[in-house]
Design an enzyme around this catalytic site. Structure first.
Site, PDB file in Angstrom:
ATOM      1  N   ASP A  80      -9.494  11.222   0.723  1.00  0.00           N
ATOM      2  CA  ASP A  80      -9.368  12.348  -0.210  1.00  0.00           C
ATOM      3  C   ASP A  80      -9.063  13.675   0.479  1.00  0.00           C
ATOM      4  OD1 ASP A  80      -9.831  10.799  -2.461  1.00  0.00           O
ATOM      5  OD2 ASP A  80     -11.999  11.004  -2.291  1.00  0.00           O
ATOM      6  N   HIS A 136      -9.628   4.494   0.841  1.00  0.00           N
ATOM      7  CA  HIS A 136      -9.918   3.728  -0.373  1.00  0.00           C
ATOM      8  C   HIS A 136      -8.697   3.695  -1.286  1.00  0.00           C
ATOM      9  CE1 HIS A 136     -10.656   7.903  -1.510  1.00  0.00           C
ATOM     10  NE2 HIS A 136     -10.445   7.547  -2.766  1.00  0.00           N
TER      11      HIS A 136
HETATM   12  C1  SIN Z   1     -10.145   7.966  -6.377  1.00  0.00           C
HETATM   13  O1  SIN Z   1      -9.330   7.711  -5.504  1.00  0.00           O
HETATM   14  O2  SIN Z   1     -10.811   8.981  -6.338  1.00  0.00           O
HETATM   15  C2  SIN Z   1     -10.360   7.031  -7.552  1.00  0.00           C
HETATM   16  C3  SIN Z   1     -11.100   5.813  -7.157  1.00  0.00           C
HETATM   17  C4  SIN Z   1     -11.412   4.948  -8.355  1.00  0.00           C
HETATM   18  O3  SIN Z   1     -11.290   5.407  -9.493  1.00  0.00           O
HETATM   19  O4  SIN Z   1     -11.783   3.797  -8.154  1.00  0.00           O
END
Ligand code: SIN
Length: 281
Positions: A107, A256
């Site tokens: 992020d 992620h």
């Molecule tokens: C994100 O990348 O912040 C979203 C992750 C999710 O909604 O699983």
């Protein structure tokens, strides 16, 4: 009930049991949770029932609240610190950011001081006749670094990449003012975790647009190879959500992505908070 930390069995991630996030938490319990967060990169608590102010207060114990471009569009009424992540549309308008984070990323890596971590509280999880959809995958950039051959480690260790807000395709096109507020920044491609000292690869496709000191073609090959390496199956934990989960990930140690395998009428609703971090070193 005593607190228990149960590793997922993957190279990252742990469940924490015996904690009710709606109740006051003493400093000793918090310190143990903070330590588990640093060690495991992803921690989660099942069966929680928390209000927006409780989520904000818990997030603040890990670092000041960070706001991003989603906060300006989709925050919880009365709690501007919480971003609504959702595919739900009400009265013809989306209630939250849809299809957030579909591609592997860390992020706000495009900022000079990327956040320490991010927390999601699951209020609705898409369910297909008992099969939970809309998982989130997490990859350990620390395990990925540990697995690199020494020759490649020494080739990349002190290198810096340019991270450009304009590089990644987003769930919606950013405004020009947002682009102007986020000029390209430089970060080391091998970060040292501020709490554990572990080395972590910090490279993502699209966000990293060049590597200083390398020709564009060589940089592109390295960015692609390292980005793919980080997300090899051996380094991944995949979280299958349940309503009431509160999960947080570390943005230095972990990348992620959200799995978009559902759509309306299957509903997904998450409340997301982000905690401030430090300048990568
Ligand atoms: C994100 O990348 O912040 C979203 C992750 C999710 O909604 O699983």
């Amino acid at each position: 009930m005593a607190m228990e930390i149960i590793p997922t069995g993957a190279v990252l991630g742990a469940e924490i049991r015996g904690v009710d996030l709606a109740s006051p938490m003493d400093d000793t319990t918090f310190a143990a949770i903070d330590d588990a967060y640093n060690q495991h990169g992803v921690i989660f608590f099942r069966d929680q029932q928390i209000t927006p102010p409780q989520q904000v207060a818990f997030t603040r114990r890990f670092g000041e609240i960070e706001y991003n471009i989603f906060s300006e569009r989709w925050s919880v009424t009365g709690s501007p610190e919480i971003v609504v992540v959702s595919n739900i549309t009400e009265n013809g308008a989306p209630i939250g950011i849809k299809r957030a984070g579909e591609n592997w990323h860390s992020d706000m890596c495009y900022t000079a001081r990327p956040p320490r971590g991010t927390m999601l509280y699951a209020l609705e999880v898409p369910d297909l006749s008992g099969l939970s959809l809309g998982d989130t995958e997490f990859a350990s950039a620390a395990a990925a670094w540990d697995a690199l051959p020494e020759s490649l480690r020494s080739h990349i260790e002190n290198r810096t990449a340019v991270f450009d807000f304009k590089g990644r395709k987003r769930a919606f096109p950013p405004k020009q003012s947002e682009i102007d507020r986020n000029p390209p920044v430089r970060h080391p491609i091998v970060r040292t975790h501020p709490h554990t000292g572990r080395k972590c690869l910090y490279v993502m496709r699209d966000d990293c647009t060049s590597i200083e000191g390398l020709e564009p073609a060589e940089a592109d090959i390295l960015i692609a190879a390292l980005s793919d390496h980080i997300v090899k199956p051996a380094f991944i934990y995949r979280h299958q959500w349940r309503v009431g989960d509160v999960l947080m990930w570390d943005n230095c140690m972990v990348q992620h992505r959200a799995i978009q395998d559902y759509d309306m009428p299957l509903r997904r609703l998450m409340h997301r908070t982000t905690m401030g971090g430090s300048v990568p070193i």
